[in-house]
Design an enzyme around this catalytic site. Structure first.
Site, PDB file in Angstrom:
ATOM      1  N   CYS A 113       0.884  -1.173   0.000  1.00 23.15           N
ATOM      2  CA  CYS A 113       0.000   0.000   0.000  1.00 23.15           C
ATOM      3  C   CYS A 113       0.912   1.211   0.000  1.00 23.15           C
ATOM      4  CB  CYS A 113      -0.844   0.050   1.269  1.00 23.15           C
ATOM      5  SG  CYS A 113      -1.944  -1.355   1.469  1.00 23.15           S
ATOM      6  N   ARG A 149       1.378   1.781  -6.000  1.00 23.53           N
ATOM      7  CA  ARG A 149       1.494   0.840  -4.881  1.00 23.53           C
ATOM      8  C   ARG A 149       0.149   0.204  -4.515  1.00 23.53           C
ATOM      9  NH1 ARG A 149       6.280   1.232  -2.067  1.00 23.53           N
ATOM     10  NH2 ARG A 149       5.298   0.249  -0.276  1.00 23.53           N
ATOM     11  N   TRP A 156      -3.706  -1.533  -1.319  1.00 18.21           N
ATOM     12  CA  TRP A 156      -3.643  -2.794  -2.054  1.00 18.21           C
ATOM     13  C   TRP A 156      -4.071  -3.844  -1.047  1.00 18.21           C
ATOM     14  CZ3 TRP A 156      -3.439  -3.917  -6.932  1.00 18.21           C
ATOM     15  CH2 TRP A 156      -3.150  -5.218  -7.329  1.00 18.21           C
ATOM     16  N   ASN A 202       0.929   0.552   6.120  1.00 16.95           N
ATOM     17  CA  ASN A 202       1.334  -0.331   5.027  1.00 16.95           C
ATOM     18  C   ASN A 202       2.077  -1.506   5.642  1.00 16.95           C
ATOM     19  OD1 ASN A 202       2.402  -1.499   2.663  1.00 16.95           O
ATOM     20  ND2 ASN A 202       4.216  -0.208   2.782  1.00 16.95           N
ATOM     21  N   GLY A 203       1.668  -2.729   5.313  1.00 14.89           N
ATOM     22  CA  GLY A 203       2.337  -3.911   5.855  1.00 14.89           C
ATOM     23  C   GLY A 203       1.303  -4.912   6.331  1.00 14.89           C
ATOM     24  N   GLU A 260       8.471 -20.648 -19.436  1.00 12.89           N
ATOM     25  CA  GLU A 260       8.266 -19.263 -19.011  1.00 12.89           C
ATOM     26  C   GLU A 260       9.380 -18.357 -19.567  1.00 12.89           C
ATOM     27  OE1 GLU A 260       6.057 -17.484 -17.921  1.00 12.89           O
ATOM     28  OE2 GLU A 260       7.034 -15.750 -17.024  1.00 12.89           O
ATOM     29  N   LYS A 315       8.535 -15.138 -21.916  1.00 16.30           N
ATOM     30  CA  LYS A 315       8.961 -13.780 -21.582  1.00 16.30           C
ATOM     31  C   LYS A 315       9.830 -13.211 -22.687  1.00 16.30           C
ATOM     32  CE  LYS A 315       7.227 -12.990 -18.890  1.00 16.30           C
ATOM     33  NZ  LYS A 315       6.276 -13.255 -17.855  1.00 16.30           N
ATOM     34  N   GLU A 335       7.735 -12.364 -25.763  1.00 20.01           N
ATOM     35  CA  GLU A 335       6.736 -11.339 -25.434  1.00 20.01           C
ATOM     36  C   GLU A 335       7.316  -9.933 -25.492  1.00 20.01           C
ATOM     37  OE1 GLU A 335       5.506 -11.688 -21.346  1.00 20.01           O
ATOM     38  OE2 GLU A 335       3.725 -10.463 -21.636  1.00 20.01           O
ATOM     39  N   HIS A 379      13.078 -35.108 -30.237  1.00 21.21           N
ATOM     40  CA  HIS A 379      11.894 -35.630 -30.928  1.00 21.21           C
ATOM     41  C   HIS A 379      11.339 -34.650 -31.953  1.00 21.21           C
ATOM     42  CE1 HIS A 379      11.783 -39.184 -28.426  1.00 21.21           C
ATOM     43  NE2 HIS A 379      11.921 -38.404 -27.349  1.00 21.21           N
ATOM     44  N   LYS A 422      -2.357  -6.252 -20.054  1.00 16.55           N
ATOM     45  CA  LYS A 422      -2.051  -6.807 -18.731  1.00 16.55           C
ATOM     46  C   LYS A 422      -3.127  -7.793 -18.299  1.00 16.55           C
ATOM     47  CE  LYS A 422       0.358  -7.053 -14.948  1.00 16.55           C
ATOM     48  NZ  LYS A 422       1.569  -7.899 -15.091  1.00 16.55           N
TER      49      LYS A 422
HETATM   50  O1  M6R Z   1      -3.794 -12.227 -14.765  1.00 10.30           O
HETATM   51  P1  M6R Z   1      -3.441 -13.639 -15.142  1.00 10.30           P
HETATM   52  O2  M6R Z   1      -2.372 -14.182 -14.281  1.00 10.30           O
HETATM   53  O3  M6R Z   1      -4.621 -14.543 -15.213  1.00 10.30           O
HETATM   54  O4  M6R Z   1      -2.881 -13.516 -16.627  1.00 10.30           O
HETATM   55  C1  M6R Z   1      -2.630 -14.645 -17.401  1.00 10.30           C
HETATM   56  C2  M6R Z   1      -1.745 -14.304 -18.581  1.00 10.30           C
HETATM   57  O5  M6R Z   1      -2.419 -13.438 -19.459  1.00 10.30           O
HETATM   58  C3  M6R Z   1      -0.442 -13.662 -18.134  1.00 10.30           C
HETATM   59  O6  M6R Z   1       0.221 -14.472 -17.217  1.00 10.30           O
HETATM   60  C4  M6R Z   1       0.493 -13.393 -19.327  1.00 10.30           C
HETATM   61  O7  M6R Z   1       0.887 -14.593 -19.902  1.00 10.30           O
HETATM   62  C5  M6R Z   1       1.688 -12.595 -18.833  1.00 10.30           C
HETATM   63  N1  M6R Z   1       1.370 -11.195 -18.814  1.00 10.30           N
HETATM   64  C6  M6R Z   1       2.919 -12.817 -19.620  1.00 10.30           C
HETATM   65  O8  M6R Z   1       3.996 -12.106 -19.088  1.00 10.30           O
END
Ligand code: M6R
Length: 606
Positions: free
Chosen positions: A2, A28, A75, A101-102, A480, A484, A487, A503, A601
């Protein structure tokens, strides 16, 4: 996470300055906002669920004036985002107002004590115990400062707190484990979670230490320890451009959030695991919660799916039948589900349409559902039977970073609860696993301090494609790492189970396709065999491996080292190395890192 702010000054414009501060702290948290202002008499409190704009609109009608004030942007960690749960919190008599905050770990016990003595609580928050305690000490005849000190001594957990008290012209503040800085200007003081909160007004800053108590009045300020002994702190001038300050001096939110991981992990773990006894304490999931569960299914998308894969492996190897599904596939072709099935939706935002659809599908088929999420008031948290909050704090960058690490740690803790309830006994290695989790914040910090990912990213910047391999709990890390990388760099990257390379994908491996091989100290000789296959085709190998693996070093062109730990949690620091690699690759290519093209996002369409 927060944000808190306090303003002390002679002029009556505390409200405007607090609102500016809150807007600068919105990164925050933005579940609710509130402030309290004093002009003689007691504190006037205004608070609203939702973004700061809603609080501003409320203040348009009846803005109070005053020189002293405190503010908060929330938050949520305890209780949903509502007007009642918004800060500041007051005691029964409205003589005291507090922002925090905490996490107050002993709040349940304090609340019970206070209720037994007749205190009436208005919120679900851990914070509200503070004003009630202060109020009791004031009633016993203590001064405001003594009442504050006595109250703080009763708190365990993490906190940065600021307080206003009726009939006192001071703001009282302290910190332990949560950030708090003091801004100093002529005749004016600010206390805040972060410097950007008051950078519009002053750039002279005192960085406070844990245990410091600040009493600030328009005429001056005093910093002491909790026992009242004076402490010396130097004033420093910061040279940040206010525009960049929300990023805390980092070039991008993604890099800031990567660097926030040690703090986020501490917050995720706080009060939940004791390696010495092997105990796991998850407030909403006491022992026996899952006695009737026979199998677990994880549903998630993207990065959260990779965390779900780790969660599923941890359960599977400890005797709990478990599977991870891509949420979009689960909703279309659901597997068999009954009343003994627990379906866990892993979603940092709690708003991903595919994940919500899968959870609804599972619920309709009779399964019990749990959301593992970062957002307390999210749709997933509200619709599921239960929710486990990962406490990573807000994540602004589209690329998920700190939420992944906090998801994996949360799933490891949640997994141990499930193992005990479903199998009737603790995991054999629970003490070691919990120690591994407890070590993670420090180990991730080590990676952040010493990573040579930028040099590696530069070295391979002109490659045709990038492949990532791993097995066991670091297979999801390879996936992952590739997600990343593609992306944010827009370069072709793929992640595979190490054993699968031969394979098919091996056909793509050439001297211009570096292969990033992730090791976790389990079945490493097999992954090393896959590395040799790659080596034989002339492709460069970058190993992401625990320290001291001589054979790995021999066969790798570069090594991104990670600290030695329990193989089930090695993936966390390994993934941090790959986050840094992706970040630097994208930065070198000058990509718009925080907002990659075509992505959002929160993906709220199926
Ligand atoms: O909000 P969520 O965790 O459900 O989002 C799922 C995906 O859209 C999300 O993890 C996406 O793959 C990432 N932004 C990638 O970095």
């Amino acid at each position: 996470m927060c944000g808190i702010i306090a303003r002390v000054g002679d002029s009556d414009d505390a409200v405007d300055e607090l609102l500016t501060g809150l807007e600068n702290l919105e990164y925050r948290g933005y579940d609710s906002a509130g402030l309290a202002v004093k002009n003689g008499g007691g504190p006037n409190v205004f608070k609203r669920e939702g973004e700061i704009s809603r609080l501003k609109t409320a203040l348009d009608d009846e803005a109070p004036s005053g020189g002293l004030g405190i503010g908060h942007t929330r938050w949520s960690t305890h209780g949903p985002p509502t007007d009642e749960n918004a800060h500041p919190h007051t005691g029964c008599g409205d003589r005291v107002a507090v922002v925090h905050n905490g996490i107050i770990e002993n709040h349940d016990q304090l609340r019970e004590e206070l209720q037994a003595r007749g205190h009436v609580f208005e919120s679900d928050t851990d914070t509200e115990v503070i004003p009630h305690l202060v109020e009791e000490h004031l009633a016993e005849g203590a001064t405001a400062e003594e009442a504050f000190r006595r109250t703080v001594r009763r708190l365990s957990g993490s906190y940065a707190v600021a307080m206003l008290v009726e009939d006192s012209d001071a703001v009282y503040a302290t910190r332990r484990g949560s950030p708090l800085v003091l801004g100093v200007d002529e005749g004016e003081y600010f206390l805040a979670s972060d410097v950007p909160a008051f950078l519009d007004f002053t750039d002279d800053v005192v960085y406070l230490d844990d245990g410091d108590v600040v009493v600030a009045e328009p005429g001056g300020h005093v910093i002491t320890d909790l026992d009242g002994n004076s402490v010396e702190r130097t004033v420093k001038t910061v040279e940040w451009d206010p525009e960049d300050a929300g990023k805390g001096g980092y070039d991008h939110y993604m890099l800031k959030e990567i660097h926030e991981q040690p703090a986020a992990l501490r917050q995720t773990l706080r009060g939940r695991a004791d390696p010495a006894t092997g105990e796991v304490t998850l407030d909403d999931f006491p022992p026996g919660t899952f006695d009737d569960v026979e199998r677990v299914q994880f549903v998630a998308c993207g990065t959260s799916y990779h965390a779900g894969l780790v969660g599923s492996r941890l359960l599977g190897t400890r005797g709990v039948p478990s599977q991870a599904f891509l949420a979009s596939e689960y909703a279309t072709s659901p597997p068999p589900v009954d009343g003994d099935t627990l379906v866990v939706g892993v979603t940092q935002s709690g708003e991903t349409a595919d994940t919500l659809a899968a959870l609804r599908q599972a619920h309709a088929a009779g399964a019990r559902t749990v959301a593992v999420t970062n957002v307390v008031g999210s749709t997933a948290a509200r619709e599921c039977d239960d929710a486990l909050f990962i406490r990573a704090g807000p994540e602004i960058g589209v690329a998920a970073t700190k939420t992944y690490s906090s998801q994996v740690v949360s799933l490891a803790l949640f997994g141990e609860r499930l193992v005990r309830d479903v199998t009737g006994s603790r995991s054999d290695d629970v003490e070691r696993l919990l120690q591994g989790l407890a070590d993670l914040p420090g180990q991730v910090q080590q990676v952040l301090d010493y990573s040579k990912a930028r040099r590696v990213a530069k070295q391979y910047r002109d490659s045709d494609a990038y492949f990532f391999i791993g097995r066991d709990t670091v297979h999801p890390v390879a996936m992952e790492g590739a997600l990343k990388f593609k992306e944010i760099s827009y370069e072709h990257a793929e992640g595979f189970a190490a054993g699968e390379l031969k394979h098919g994908p091996l056909a793509l491996v050439t001297p211009n396709t570096p292969v990033f091989a992730v090791f976790n100290d389990r079945d490493d000789e097999k992954t090393l065999g896959n590395v040799k296959e790659v080596e034989a085709r002339g492709a460069p190998v970058v190993a992401v491996a625990p320290e001291g693996h001589e054979e790995v070093v021999q066969h790798a062109d570069e090594v991104l080292t990670i600290p030695d730990t329990h193989p089930d949690v090695t993936g966390v620091p390994a993934n941090v190395q790959l986050q840094l690699l992706s970040y630097h690759a994208a930065d070198i290519l000058d990509r718009p890192i925080d907002k990659p093209r075509n992505l959002a996002k929160s993906v709220t369409v199926e």
